[in-house]
Motif scaffolding. Structure first.
Motif, PDB file in Angstrom:
ATOM      1  N   ALA A 148      -0.488   0.165 -16.701  1.00  0.00           N
ATOM      2  CA  ALA A 148      -2.380   0.215 -16.500  1.00  0.00           C
ATOM      3  C   ALA A 148      -2.440  -0.969 -16.202  1.00  0.00           C
ATOM      4  CB  ALA A 148      -3.007   1.256 -17.603  1.00  0.00           C
ATOM      5  N   ARG A 149      -1.901  -1.992 -17.281  1.00  0.00           N
ATOM      6  CA  ARG A 149      -2.254  -3.511 -16.923  1.00  0.00           C
ATOM      7  C   ARG A 149      -2.038  -4.042 -15.358  1.00  0.00           C
ATOM      8  NH1 ARG A 149      -6.329  -5.839 -18.301  1.00  0.00           N
ATOM      9  NH2 ARG A 149      -5.907  -7.990 -19.096  1.00  0.00           N
ATOM     10  N   ALA A 150      -1.135  -3.465 -14.441  1.00  0.00           N
ATOM     11  CA  ALA A 150      -1.120  -3.871 -13.469  1.00  0.00           C
ATOM     12  C   ALA A 150      -1.589  -4.163 -12.354  1.00  0.00           C
ATOM     13  CB  ALA A 150       1.138  -3.664 -12.819  1.00  0.00           C
ATOM     14  N   TRP A 151      -1.956  -5.144 -11.516  1.00  0.00           N
ATOM     15  CA  TRP A 151      -2.474  -4.998 -10.501  1.00  0.00           C
ATOM     16  C   TRP A 151      -2.131  -4.445  -9.122  1.00  0.00           C
ATOM     17  CZ3 TRP A 151      -7.600  -6.621 -10.375  1.00  0.00           C
ATOM     18  CH2 TRP A 151      -7.669  -7.778 -11.671  1.00  0.00           C
ATOM     19  N   ARG A 152      -3.238  -3.347  -8.520  1.00  0.00           N
ATOM     20  CA  ARG A 152      -2.861  -2.605  -7.460  1.00  0.00           C
ATOM     21  C   ARG A 152      -3.641  -2.097  -6.604  1.00  0.00           C
ATOM     22  NH1 ARG A 152       2.012   0.924 -10.407  1.00  0.00           N
ATOM     23  NH2 ARG A 152       2.236   0.275 -12.543  1.00  0.00           N
ATOM     24  N   CYS A 153      -3.621  -1.735  -5.511  1.00  0.00           N
ATOM     25  CA  CYS A 153      -4.597  -1.877  -4.355  1.00  0.00           C
ATOM     26  C   CYS A 153      -4.994  -0.669  -4.061  1.00  0.00           C
ATOM     27  CB  CYS A 153      -4.285  -2.108  -3.539  1.00  0.00           C
ATOM     28  SG  CYS A 153      -4.408  -4.470  -4.259  1.00  0.00           S
ATOM     29  N   PHE A 154      -5.683   0.200  -4.017  1.00  0.00           N
ATOM     30  CA  PHE A 154      -6.591   1.644  -3.432  1.00  0.00           C
ATOM     31  C   PHE A 154      -6.145   0.996  -1.674  1.00  0.00           C
ATOM     32  CE2 PHE A 154      -9.108   1.022  -7.221  1.00  0.00           C
ATOM     33  CZ  PHE A 154      -9.094   2.739  -7.362  1.00  0.00           C
ATOM     34  N   PRO A 155      -6.188   2.937  -0.937  1.00  0.00           N
ATOM     35  CA  PRO A 155      -5.559   2.483   0.172  1.00  0.00           C
ATOM     36  C   PRO A 155      -6.154   2.365   1.175  1.00  0.00           C
ATOM     37  CG  PRO A 155      -6.447   4.634  -0.757  1.00  0.00           C
ATOM     38  CD  PRO A 155      -6.239   3.552  -2.090  1.00  0.00           C
ATOM     39  N   SER A 156      -5.472   1.475   2.637  1.00  0.00           N
ATOM     40  CA  SER A 156      -6.598   1.234   3.268  1.00  0.00           C
ATOM     41  C   SER A 156      -6.093   2.112   4.733  1.00  0.00           C
ATOM     42  CB  SER A 156      -5.858  -0.201   4.008  1.00  0.00           C
ATOM     43  OG  SER A 156      -6.122  -1.330   3.092  1.00  0.00           O
ATOM     44  N   VAL A 157      -5.060   2.886   4.245  1.00  0.00           N
ATOM     45  CA  VAL A 157      -4.637   3.421   4.918  1.00  0.00           C
ATOM     46  C   VAL A 157      -4.973   4.779   4.849  1.00  0.00           C
ATOM     47  CG1 VAL A 157      -3.385   4.737   7.322  1.00  0.00           C
ATOM     48  CG2 VAL A 157      -3.440   2.109   6.871  1.00  0.00           C
ATOM     49  N   VAL A 158      -5.972   5.614   5.370  1.00  0.00           N
ATOM     50  CA  VAL A 158      -5.402   7.017   4.434  1.00  0.00           C
ATOM     51  C   VAL A 158      -6.026   8.153   6.046  1.00  0.00           C
ATOM     52  CG1 VAL A 158      -6.460   8.656   3.101  1.00  0.00           C
ATOM     53  CG2 VAL A 158      -6.778   7.150   2.085  1.00  0.00           C
ATOM     54  N   VAL A 159      -3.962   9.045   5.461  1.00  0.00           N
ATOM     55  CA  VAL A 159      -4.085  10.200   6.645  1.00  0.00           C
ATOM     56  C   VAL A 159      -4.740  11.143   6.061  1.00  0.00           C
ATOM     57  CG1 VAL A 159      -2.524  11.395   7.917  1.00  0.00           C
ATOM     58  CG2 VAL A 159      -2.033   8.903   7.387  1.00  0.00           C
ATOM     59  N   ILE A 160      -5.987  11.689   6.713  1.00  0.00           N
ATOM     60  CA  ILE A 160      -6.602  13.080   6.332  1.00  0.00           C
ATOM     61  C   ILE A 160      -6.664  14.184   7.364  1.00  0.00           C
ATOM     62  CG2 ILE A 160      -8.599  11.723   5.817  1.00  0.00           C
ATOM     63  CD1 ILE A 160     -10.242  12.424   8.088  1.00  0.00           C
ATOM     64  N   GLY A 161      -5.584  14.178   7.996  1.00  0.00           N
ATOM     65  CA  GLY A 161      -5.531  15.327   8.740  1.00  0.00           C
ATOM     66  C   GLY A 161      -4.264  15.243   9.869  1.00  0.00           C
ATOM     67  N   ALA A 162      -4.559  16.727  10.669  1.00  0.00           N
ATOM     68  CA  ALA A 162      -4.273  18.085   9.644  1.00  0.00           C
ATOM     69  C   ALA A 162      -2.909  18.592   9.845  1.00  0.00           C
ATOM     70  CB  ALA A 162      -5.231  18.942  10.883  1.00  0.00           C
TER      71      ALA A 162
END
Length: 577
Positions: A148-162
């Protein structure tokens, strides 16, 4: 009753019952299996003292009241979601910063849990903490707290469909890009579930590997574009520079492919029902040994491999646990367990005839002592035990596929009738502009999750994309790709995606680009449980779609496809009749 002449044995009191369960768990080797799965402990360790579970008020605004897929109630702490303020990310319970991305990629939102959050989760929400952080801790061979204390990054690419348009193949290629770290699970469904939003950003963040300076992160949940709220949540939480990818496929082929996927999943139910019938005695024995409060883990630990290897088994083990806990809430001690046994099992006479409800007191003696019999003529054997799957596991064995022609035509009729009723000035069956198409599906479609009978709706790409733009996503964020291009010219498509995301282009392995078997093997290694849902990279159909139905569907989709061509700025090679 055939067992009426047998001597009855009084049920054990709660303390003896609990002692018996512990002894049997040790005899079956449950402890050794637990230690083998947890490298931080060894068999000689003293058992850890469990902290008393905090009493949770159902009306407490700081608590999320949740349900598992099998219906089990669970709770978790309520946290806020990720936000961008003045170009900087922030989230309740997290320490965040904007990190530059590789190449010309947009700044990434990278966070970790604060020490106060970790302390809260460890002390008051240990079960929830284990549930959301265990996968990350095991993968990284560390503790829950360190994960939980490790640095992580939210996504810069999201495949939303279809859905059924190549999103998994695209994910399979992207996870081999040196500048992309993919999520641990192929479909996270974070933005389309209200309960995920309630729990805040940390459980979602823990689905990604630790931060690397030279890599962005990515995920693929192709239901997002069809969902009512996902695009708006992505825009609010991930910011205006996240790349949202939509793969589109000829709509008739996509709808039929989804129907076939559901067909394969329903076929899997029949296989599991057969395995459950064959191993009903083993299920009964396991549940009796471990007791109602440990049914999920107990079934997984002592059931035969032929049953646990079935895709439906995890759902079944949780379902049994939920049923037993409901019984415990209504009764006291072992009565709930024995009542469930009476309702869900029966014993079958070898000579034929109707089965009898299984006497729970006899069941315990049979499996602990092996001394009781049907009667004086022969002993009770495992093959005599039967499980009522239709009554006690209906969710996993009673799903039906329905007639292809009837389902498709019923959905077309419903959509056309809704248009005529609510928008009489529009030319049937679709509105003339993309914005009005978005309003139309919002009005007429009650969106259902999972593999549902909304095959036609999920092929209405233009309406879904315009609704996405209407929720705040900028047109520049959206990248529309043709699944046929991905199949035939994957390197070109991946280069276009890299340029849009601002990461360096990469020359992918030609074997993975052209060999579907190699790509599927790679995907199975990364996402081992995903194939169990009925998904296949290359799949054969039980029968071709009737030509008349195909033609009618193509005619129905024609006007909507024109809206998509205008949105994408290009025409796709799709038939209009």
């Amino acid at each position: 009753m055939w067992w009426s002449s047998l001597p009855l044995v009084a049920l054990a009191v709660a303390s003896t019952y609990g002692d018996l369960n512990r002894v049997d768990r040790q005899r079956l080797g449950f402890a050794e299996k637990r230690y083998a799965q947890n490298p931080t402990r060894v068999a000689g360790d003293k058992p850890r003292r469990r902290k008393r579970k905090a009493v949770v008020d159902a009306g407490d605004e700081t608590v999320c009241n949740l349900k598992s897929r099998a219906g089990a109630k669970k709770t978790g702490p309520r946290f806020g979601n990720l936000e961008w303020r003045g170009g900087a990310p922030s989230a309740e319970g997290l320490e965040c910063k904007a990190e530059p991305g590789p190449g010309s990629a947009a700044p990434r939102a990278c966070c970790r849990a604060t020490e106060k959050t970790v302390e809260l989760l460890s002390d008051q929400w240990r079960r929830h903490f284990t549930r959301v952080a265990r996968r990350a801790a095991e993968s990284e061979k560390t503790s829950l707290e360190d994960a939980a204390r490790a640095w992580r990054c939210f996504p810069s690419v999201v495949v939303i469909g279809a859905q059924k348009s190549g999103s998994t193949a695209l994910a399979g290629h992207l996870m081999h890009h040196p500048s992309v770290d993919f999520s641990r699970v192929k479909e996270l469904h974070y933005f389309d579930k209200n309960e995920s939003q309630c729990l805040g950003a940390l459980p979602y963040l823990l689905q990604y590997p630790p931060m690397r300076a030279a890599a962005i992160t990515a995920e693929a949940t192709p239901f997002y574009v069809a969902d009512l709220h996902s695009c708006g949540r992505i825009r609010t939480q991930l910011g205006p520079r996240t790349t949202l990818v939509t793969l589109v496929r000829e709509p008739v082929a996509r709808a039929y492919s989804e129907y076939q996927m559901k067909h394969r999943r329903v076929e899997g139910q029949d296989a599991f029902a057969g395995a459950l019938a064959e191993h009903a005695a083993a299920v009964l024995r396991c549940v009796l040994l471990v007791g109602p409060r440990n049914a999920t883990r107990g079934l997984r630990a002592c059931s035969p491999d032929a049953l646990t290897e079935e895709p439906k088994f995890p759902q079944f083990s949780v379902s049994v646990s939920v049923q037993l806990k409901k019984r415990l809430a209504q009764t006291q001690g072992a009565d709930g367990l024995l009542g469930w046994v009476r309702d869900c099992f029966w014993a079958e006479k070898r000579s034929g005839g109707d089965g009898e409800p299984f006497p729970a007191d006899l069941a315990r003696r049979v499996f602990f002592d092996g001394t009781d019999k049907f009667g004086p003529e022969r002993p009770l054997v495992a093959s005599d035990v039967k499980f009522d799957a239709g009554e006690c596991f209906s969710d996993g064995t009673r799903e039906r596929i329905g007639d292809l022609d009837g389902i498709m035509r019923a959905e077309i009729k419903y959509l056309a009738d809704c248009a005529r009723t609510n928008y009489p000035r529009w030319p049937a069956p679709f509105p003339p502009t993309g914005a009005e198409a978005a309003a139309y599906i919002t009005k007429c479609v009650q969106i259902r999750t999972g593999i549902s009978n909304q095959y036609v709706y999920r092929s209405l790409y233009a309406a879904q994309l315009h609704r996405c733009v209407g929720s705040g996503v900028s047109r520049d964020q959206l990248l529309v790709l043709d699944s046929d291009d991905l199949r035939h010219e994957p390197q070109d498509v991946l280069d276009v995606l890299a340029d849009h995301a601002g990461i360096p282009q990469h020359a992918f392995d030609a074997a993975l680009l052209k060999d579907a078997d190699a790509l599927q093997a790679s995907l199975k290694e990364k996402f081992p449980s995903f194939e169990n849902s009925g998904w296949r990279l290359e799949s054969s159909y039980t029968q071709p779609m009737p030509e008349k139905l195909r033609s009618d569907l193509a005619r129905f989709f024609g006007p909507h496809n024109e809206l998509l061509y205008a949105f994408a700025g290009r025409r796709f090679n799709w038939p209009d009749r």
